[in-house]
Design a protein around this motif. Structure first.
Motif, short mmCIF file in Angstrom:
data_model
loop_
_atom_site.label_atom_id
_atom_site.label_comp_id
_atom_site.label_asym_id
_atom_site.label_seq_id
_atom_site.Cartn_x
_atom_site.Cartn_y
_atom_site.Cartn_z
N SER A 91 -2.11 -4.69 -10.06
CA SER A 91 -1.64 -6.05 -10.35
C SER A 91 -0.37 -6.03 -11.18
CB SER A 91 -2.72 -6.84 -11.09
OG SER A 91 -3.85 -7.02 -10.29
N LEU A 92 -0.34 -5.15 -12.18
CA LEU A 92 0.84 -5.06 -13.03
C LEU A 92 2.04 -4.52 -12.25
CD1 LEU A 92 2.15 -5.46 -15.77
CD2 LEU A 92 1.21 -3.26 -16.48
N LEU A 93 1.81 -3.53 -11.37
CA LEU A 93 2.91 -3.00 -10.55
C LEU A 93 3.43 -4.05 -9.57
CD1 LEU A 93 1.66 0.63 -9.87
CD2 LEU A 93 3.56 -0.07 -11.33
N THR A 94 2.55 -4.88 -9.05
CA THR A 94 2.99 -5.98 -8.18
C THR A 94 3.88 -6.93 -8.97
OG1 THR A 94 1.02 -5.82 -6.80
CG2 THR A 94 2.21 -7.92 -6.76
N TRP A 95 3.46 -7.24 -10.20
CA TRP A 95 4.24 -8.13 -11.07
C TRP A 95 5.61 -7.50 -11.38
CZ3 TRP A 95 6.32 -8.00 -15.97
CH2 TRP A 95 6.64 -9.23 -16.54
N LEU A 96 5.61 -6.22 -11.75
CA LEU A 96 6.87 -5.53 -12.05
C LEU A 96 7.75 -5.42 -10.81
CD1 LEU A 96 5.55 -2.66 -14.35
CD2 LEU A 96 7.07 -4.53 -15.04
N GLY A 97 7.15 -5.13 -9.66
CA GLY A 97 7.90 -4.99 -8.42
C GLY A 97 8.63 -6.26 -8.02
N ALA A 98 8.04 -7.41 -8.33
CA ALA A 98 8.68 -8.68 -8.01
C ALA A 98 9.86 -8.97 -8.93
CB ALA A 98 7.66 -9.82 -8.11
N ARG A 99 9.99 -8.22 -10.00
CA ARG A 99 11.03 -8.49 -10.99
C ARG A 99 12.04 -7.36 -11.16
NH1 ARG A 99 6.56 -10.95 -11.67
NH2 ARG A 99 6.44 -13.05 -12.54
N THR A 100 11.70 -6.14 -10.76
CA THR A 100 12.58 -5.01 -11.06
C THR A 100 13.93 -5.12 -10.34
OG1 THR A 100 12.77 -2.61 -11.17
CG2 THR A 100 11.69 -3.51 -9.22
N THR A 101 14.95 -4.62 -11.00
CA THR A 101 16.28 -4.52 -10.40
C THR A 101 16.56 -3.10 -9.96
OG1 THR A 101 17.26 -4.19 -12.58
CG2 THR A 101 17.17 -6.46 -11.75
N THR A 102 15.61 -2.20 -10.15
CA THR A 102 15.76 -0.80 -9.78
C THR A 102 15.29 -0.60 -8.35
OG1 THR A 102 15.30 -0.15 -12.07
CG2 THR A 102 15.14 1.57 -10.40
N LEU A 103 16.03 0.16 -7.57
CA LEU A 103 15.64 0.53 -6.21
C LEU A 103 15.40 2.03 -6.15
CD1 LEU A 103 18.17 -1.57 -4.11
CD2 LEU A 103 15.79 -2.11 -4.64
N GLY A 104 14.45 2.43 -5.35
CA GLY A 104 14.15 3.86 -5.20
C GLY A 104 12.94 4.25 -6.02
N THR A 105 12.86 5.53 -6.34
CA THR A 105 11.72 6.05 -7.09
C THR A 105 11.75 5.52 -8.52
OG1 THR A 105 11.77 8.06 -5.75
CG2 THR A 105 10.51 8.14 -7.79
N VAL A 106 10.67 4.88 -8.93
CA VAL A 106 10.57 4.33 -10.28
C VAL A 106 9.46 4.99 -11.09
CG1 VAL A 106 11.61 2.10 -9.71
CG2 VAL A 106 9.12 2.38 -9.54
N GLY A 107 8.74 5.93 -10.47
CA GLY A 107 7.68 6.60 -11.21
C GLY A 107 6.72 7.32 -10.31
N TYR A 108 5.62 7.74 -10.92
CA TYR A 108 4.59 8.42 -10.15
C TYR A 108 3.24 8.33 -10.83
CZ TYR A 108 5.21 12.49 -13.29
OH TYR A 108 5.30 13.33 -14.38
N LEU A 109 2.21 8.68 -10.04
CA LEU A 109 0.83 8.75 -10.50
C LEU A 109 0.29 10.09 -10.02
CD1 LEU A 109 -1.45 7.05 -11.87
CD2 LEU A 109 -2.17 6.44 -9.55
N ARG A 110 -0.20 10.92 -10.97
CA ARG A 110 -0.65 12.26 -10.62
C ARG A 110 -2.01 12.54 -11.24
NH1 ARG A 110 -0.96 17.10 -13.10
NH2 ARG A 110 -0.02 16.25 -14.98
N PHE A 111 -2.97 12.91 -10.37
CA PHE A 111 -4.27 13.36 -10.86
C PHE A 111 -4.03 14.60 -11.71
CE2 PHE A 111 -8.29 15.80 -10.18
CZ PHE A 111 -9.10 14.99 -10.95
#
Length: 145
Positions: A91-111
Protein backbone atom coordinates in the motif's frame (compact mmCIF):
# COMPACT_ATOMS: atom_id res chain seq x y z
CA UNK A 1 15.77 -19.24 10.78
CA UNK A 2 14.12 -15.89 10.35
CA UNK A 3 11.56 -14.55 7.89
CA UNK A 4 13.11 -11.11 7.58
CA UNK A 5 13.71 -9.26 4.34
CA UNK A 6 16.01 -6.36 3.61
CA UNK A 7 14.17 -3.39 2.12
CA UNK A 8 16.03 -0.54 0.44
CA UNK A 9 14.42 2.45 -1.24
CA UNK A 10 15.86 5.63 -2.67
CA UNK A 11 13.59 7.96 -4.60
CA UNK A 12 12.59 11.57 -5.11
CA UNK A 13 9.19 13.13 -4.52
CA UNK A 14 7.89 16.49 -5.73
CA UNK A 15 8.29 19.70 -3.73
CA UNK A 16 4.55 20.27 -3.69
CA UNK A 17 3.59 17.38 -1.40
CA UNK A 18 0.72 18.44 0.84
CA UNK A 19 1.13 18.86 4.58
CA UNK A 20 -0.95 15.70 5.11
CA UNK A 21 1.28 13.73 2.73
CA UNK A 22 4.40 14.93 4.51
CA UNK A 23 2.84 14.16 7.88
CA UNK A 24 2.08 10.61 6.75
CA UNK A 25 5.64 10.10 5.46
CA UNK A 26 7.13 11.47 8.66
CA UNK A 27 4.89 9.14 10.66
CA UNK A 28 6.22 6.15 8.69
CA UNK A 29 9.75 7.40 9.38
CA UNK A 30 9.01 7.44 13.10
CA UNK A 31 9.31 11.19 13.56
CA UNK A 32 8.41 12.12 17.11
CA UNK A 33 5.17 13.95 17.61
CA UNK A 34 3.68 12.77 14.32
CA UNK A 35 0.51 10.71 14.48
CA UNK A 36 -0.76 9.04 11.33
CA UNK A 37 -3.38 11.41 9.89
CA UNK A 38 -5.88 8.79 8.71
CA UNK A 39 -5.54 5.45 10.44
CA UNK A 40 -4.09 6.08 13.88
CA UNK A 41 -6.48 3.59 15.52
CA UNK A 42 -5.92 0.76 13.00
CA UNK A 43 -3.86 -2.03 14.68
CA UNK A 44 -2.81 -3.30 11.23
CA UNK A 45 -1.14 0.00 10.39
CA UNK A 46 2.26 0.82 11.84
CA UNK A 47 5.24 2.94 10.81
CA UNK A 48 7.27 0.89 8.31
CA UNK A 49 10.43 3.01 8.14
CA UNK A 50 10.91 3.88 11.81
CA UNK A 51 13.79 1.63 12.88
CA UNK A 52 17.31 3.01 13.40
CA UNK A 53 20.63 1.50 14.39
CA UNK A 54 22.20 -1.90 13.83
CA UNK A 55 20.05 -4.37 11.89
CA UNK A 56 19.13 -7.50 13.85
CA UNK A 57 19.63 -10.06 11.05
CA UNK A 58 20.67 -8.53 7.71
CA UNK A 59 23.76 -6.68 8.88
CA UNK A 60 24.49 -3.01 8.44
CA UNK A 61 22.39 -0.10 9.64
CA UNK A 62 18.64 0.51 9.57
CA UNK A 63 17.72 4.03 8.56
CA UNK A 64 15.05 6.21 7.03
CA UNK A 65 15.45 9.84 6.01
CA UNK A 66 13.40 12.46 4.20
CA UNK A 67 15.05 15.72 3.16
CA UNK A 68 14.08 18.63 0.97
CA UNK A 69 16.54 19.67 -1.72
CA UNK A 70 16.75 21.30 -5.14
CA UNK A 71 14.81 18.45 -6.84
CA UNK A 72 12.08 18.26 -4.22
CA UNK A 73 11.92 15.71 -1.42
CA UNK A 74 14.41 12.83 -1.27
CA UNK A 75 13.54 9.63 0.59
CA UNK A 76 16.10 6.97 1.50
CA UNK A 77 15.18 3.90 3.52
CA UNK A 78 16.89 0.70 4.65
CA UNK A 79 14.79 -1.49 6.92
CA UNK A 80 14.15 -5.07 7.93
CA UNK A 81 10.59 -6.16 7.09
CA UNK A 82 8.59 -9.29 7.87
CA UNK A 83 6.15 -10.87 5.37
CA UNK A 84 3.30 -10.06 7.78
CA UNK A 85 3.81 -6.43 6.75
CA UNK A 86 3.94 -6.98 2.98
CA UNK A 87 0.34 -5.86 2.33
CA UNK A 88 1.02 -2.72 4.34
CA UNK A 89 4.28 -2.20 2.41
CA UNK A 90 2.48 -2.74 -0.92
CA UNK A 91 0.00 0.00 0.00
CA UNK A 92 2.80 2.40 0.87
CA UNK A 93 4.70 1.58 -2.34
CA UNK A 94 1.52 2.22 -4.35
CA UNK A 95 1.20 5.59 -2.60
CA UNK A 96 4.87 6.44 -3.24
CA UNK A 97 4.68 5.22 -6.85
CA UNK A 98 1.83 7.62 -7.58
CA UNK A 99 3.99 10.51 -6.38
CA UNK A 100 7.62 9.70 -7.20
CA UNK A 101 9.52 11.71 -9.78
CA UNK A 102 12.20 9.01 -10.04
CA UNK A 103 12.14 6.58 -12.98
CA UNK A 104 13.92 3.23 -13.04
CA UNK A 105 15.21 1.18 -10.15
CA UNK A 106 14.24 2.77 -6.83
CA UNK A 107 15.09 -0.10 -4.49
CA UNK A 108 14.85 -3.75 -3.70
CA UNK A 109 13.51 -6.40 -1.35
CA UNK A 110 15.79 -9.32 -0.47
CA UNK A 111 15.11 -12.35 1.70
CA UNK A 112 17.98 -12.46 4.20
CA UNK A 113 19.27 -15.83 2.92
CA UNK A 114 19.05 -14.94 -0.79
CA UNK A 115 21.84 -13.40 -2.83
CA UNK A 116 19.60 -11.76 -5.42
CA UNK A 117 16.87 -9.27 -4.53
CA UNK A 118 13.55 -8.48 -6.14
CA UNK A 119 13.86 -5.02 -7.70
CA UNK A 120 11.44 -2.13 -7.33
CA UNK A 121 11.09 -0.29 -10.66
CA UNK A 122 9.28 3.07 -10.90
CA UNK A 123 7.68 3.76 -14.27
CA UNK A 124 4.62 5.80 -15.22
CA UNK A 125 3.55 6.59 -11.65
CA UNK A 126 3.75 2.97 -10.48
CA UNK A 127 6.33 0.98 -8.53
CA UNK A 128 6.52 -2.64 -9.70
CA UNK A 129 8.30 -5.51 -7.95
CA UNK A 130 10.40 -7.50 -10.44
CA UNK A 131 11.87 -10.88 -9.50
CA UNK A 132 15.39 -11.58 -10.74
CA UNK A 133 15.78 -15.23 -11.71
CA UNK A 134 18.94 -17.02 -10.57
CA UNK A 135 19.60 -18.59 -14.01
CA UNK A 136 19.42 -15.23 -15.80
CA UNK A 137 21.70 -13.58 -13.28
CA UNK A 138 24.32 -16.33 -13.50
CA UNK A 139 24.33 -16.11 -17.29
CA UNK A 140 25.07 -12.38 -17.22
CA UNK A 141 27.54 -12.17 -14.32
CA UNK A 142 31.01 -11.12 -15.36
CA UNK A 143 34.11 -11.68 -13.26
CA UNK A 144 35.43 -8.64 -11.46
CA UNK A 145 38.85 -7.67 -12.78
Amino acid sequence: MSDLYELQLSLDLPSDLSNDELKSLRWHLGAEGHEHPDEQDDPNNWPLFCYRGPATRIGGILTGDLHHGPRGWSLTVRQEVHPDGFSHLDSLLTWLGARTTTLGTVGYLRFLEDHLPDLFIADARLITRVTVKQQQAEATLLPYE
